[in-house]
Design an enzyme around this catalytic site. Sequence first.
Site, short mmCIF file in Angstrom:
data_model
loop_
_atom_site.label_atom_id
_atom_site.label_comp_id
_atom_site.label_asym_id
_atom_site.label_seq_id
_atom_site.Cartn_x
_atom_site.Cartn_y
_atom_site.Cartn_z
CG ASP A 273 -2.18 0.96 1.11
OD1 ASP A 273 -2.13 1.58 -0.07
OD2 ASP A 273 -2.77 1.12 2.00
CG HIS B 150 -3.65 2.09 5.68
ND1 HIS B 150 -3.67 2.92 4.73
CD2 HIS B 150 -4.27 2.30 6.45
CE1 HIS B 150 -4.43 4.08 5.47
NE2 HIS B 150 -4.80 3.49 6.67
CG ASP C 121 -5.57 -1.49 -0.16
OD1 ASP C 121 -6.36 -0.85 -0.87
OD2 ASP C 121 -5.80 -1.52 1.05
CD GLU D 249 -1.28 5.69 -4.71
OE1 GLU D 249 -0.98 4.74 -3.82
OE2 GLU D 249 -1.59 6.80 -4.34
#
Length: 644
Positions: free
Chosen positions: A389, A619, A485, A453
Site C-alpha cells: 500500500d 497501510h 491496495d 502512487e
Amino acid sequence: MELSFSYLIDFRTRILKILNMQQIGRNFYNPNDPLDIPQHRLTIWSGYTSTILPYESAIMMCTDVSHRVLRSETVLDFMINLRQQCGSHNFIDICTKELIGLIILTKYNNKTYRIDDIAWDHTPSNTFTRGETNISFRDYYKNQYGVEITDGNQALLVSHVKRLGPSGSPPRGPAMLLPELCYLTGLTDKMRSDFNIMRDLSVHTRLTPEQRRATAQQIYVKHTEYEYDPVVADWTREMRGVNVISAPPLENWLLFYTRRNTNEAQNLLQNLHKVAGPLGITLQRAKMIEYEDQQDSLLKAMKQNVGPRTQMVVVVLPSSRKDKYDNIKKYLCVDCPVPSQCVVSRTLSRPKALMTVATKIALQMACKMGGELWSVEIPLKHLMIVGIDCYHDTSAGKRSIGALVASLNQRMSRFVSTKHCAGLVHLCFCCTASSISFQRWFSRCVLQHKGQEIMDGLKSPFIAALKEYLKCNNCLPSRIIVYRDGVGDGQLLSVATFEVAQILESIKSLGADYAPKLSVVVVKKRIASRFFSVIGGKMSNPLPGTVIDTEVTRPEWYDFYIVSQAVRSGSVSPTHYNVIHDSSGLKPDHMQRLTYKLCHMYYNWQGVIRVPAPCQYAHKLAFLVGQSIHKEPNMQLDNLLFYL
C-alpha cells in the site's frame, strides 16, 4: 458499443444538470435542499454518484447516494481562530501546515479546489491581467459575482488547477482564491474522533438497504454464502477467556506516566495483570517511570531508561497532542528501536470500560512483540502472502510512502472456525491437525517522490522479504500471492506494467531455477457498487462471505467482489478485487475463499475487516511513517508488527 457508451455518459450528465444538480468533483449534489446540523456547524449536501461501464452481459449504470459534508466556517474564520490560539509568532508555519492539501468549496460558483499554497504577500488589492486590463481581486469578485470583500488584509490561497490557455499559448497560472469566500469541506481528525458529531452525521449519511433502494437504482445479483455469524461478525467476547496462540513473555518493560495521571497508570497496570492470565500472556510487573508533562522531559526519561533489554514501552499521554505522539514514535521506531504502546489518559478514566481497554492493549502488546493471537485454516503450504500500500506523507512536500508486508512462516496451530448449532452459526476456537497459520510478518517501507502512487522501488523490499523467508524456513516460498491496495481502475495497467515487472525481477534474482507460482491482486475499496439481499420480502445486507463474480464483473478482467463485513447500521460496502497476474493455478473459487479468510487475520480488530490483513498492515505501516516518523523505521523492527 463505444457510441452508445459515450452517449449514456453524456445523457446522464445532461439529466443531472436539468435537475439543477451541481457537479462537485466527479459527483452531483443538490445545493437547494441542504441538511443543516447547527450544533456542529455542519451542512450536508445529498446527491448521486454514478458510473457507466460495460459488464459481462451489457452496459450498466450503477447509481448510489453520495453526501458532501460542508463546514459553516470559511477559511478566513479558521485562520482568525488559529491565530488567536497559537499567537502571531508561529502562525504562518502552523497555518500553512494545517491548510495545505485541504479541499475547499467556493459557493459563488459551486466549485471545489485543493489548497496547494498560501500567498502571504498577496491581498485582495493585488491585481491580475484580465483581457487587456489589470483588475484587483476585490473588484473582480464584485463585478463577476456581486460579492463585497470585507477583509482587505487577508492572504490569498493558491490552487494549481489544470486550466488550459488559449490555443497556442501556455497554460494559465494557478487560481488565486480569497479565504473569505472559501468554505472548508470534510471532517478534521478531531471531528472524526468526536462520537457526538459522527453519530449525528450518521443519521443522514448511513442509509439502510431499504432507504438506498428508495433513492437509487435497484440491483439484483447472485451470491455465495460462507458460514459466519451474520449478526456480530466478530469474536471480541470469545477472546476474553481464550489463550492466544503464542505470546513472548513480557519480563522487561517500562510504563511512563505524568504525576496527574498516576491513578490511571496504576489502574492500567492492575487491569493488564488481570487480563493477561486468561489470555495466556506472561506479564511481569512494569518499571514505572514518572515524567513531567513536557516533551523534552519524556524524551530525556526514555533516553535514560530504555535500553537493549527493554521489550516494550508503554506511555500514558495526558492528551492526544499529535506532536507528542510523533516524537515518541520517532525515537522508538528510528533511534532506539523498541515496540511501543501509547494510550491517552482519557481512555483510562472510565472504570466500567477499563477491563475491555486493558484486554485490547494486552493483545496489541503481545502481537507487537511477535505473538500470534489467532489464525484461520489455510491448506496451501510454502505460501507467502504479501500486502502493498502507499500513503502520502503529511510533511516533506507530500512525499509518498510505499509499504510492503509479507508473511514469513506457517505452522500447525489453532484456528477460528464456524459451526452450526441449533440452526444458528456460532464462532468457536478449535484445534485441527490440518490448520496452517501465519505467525511472523516482515515489514519494510520505501520513501518515494511527491504524490507518487506506483512504486518504483519495489525490488529492494521484495528481495529482502524473500531472503527473510528463506532464513526462517530454509526454503523459498513455492507460491506467492500479492495484494496491492490503494490504486484505482485507471492505474491497473501501470501496476501490471511496472510493479509486476519488479516482482518478477526480484524472483529472478534469487536464481534462474527459482520459479514460484505468482498471483497479483489489486484491492479496491473506493467503489460505488452496493449489493443487497432480499430475505422474506425485505431488503437487507448480504451475509459476510458473499461473493459476486458474474453479471456485474468486467468481461476483460479477472475480477470479483466480496462482502466481508457485517455492519450495525447503514449499507455494507463490498471490496472489489482484480487479479492482474496469475500463474498460481488456483481456481477462482479458491482465490476468493483465501482472500476472505485473510480478512480475519488483522490482529488489531477481533473481527473481519474489508481487506486482506497484509493490506491493512501495509497501510498502518505507511500511515505511521507518513504521519509521524517521516523516515524509514529501524530495520531491527522489520519482523515485528510495531506499527499497530
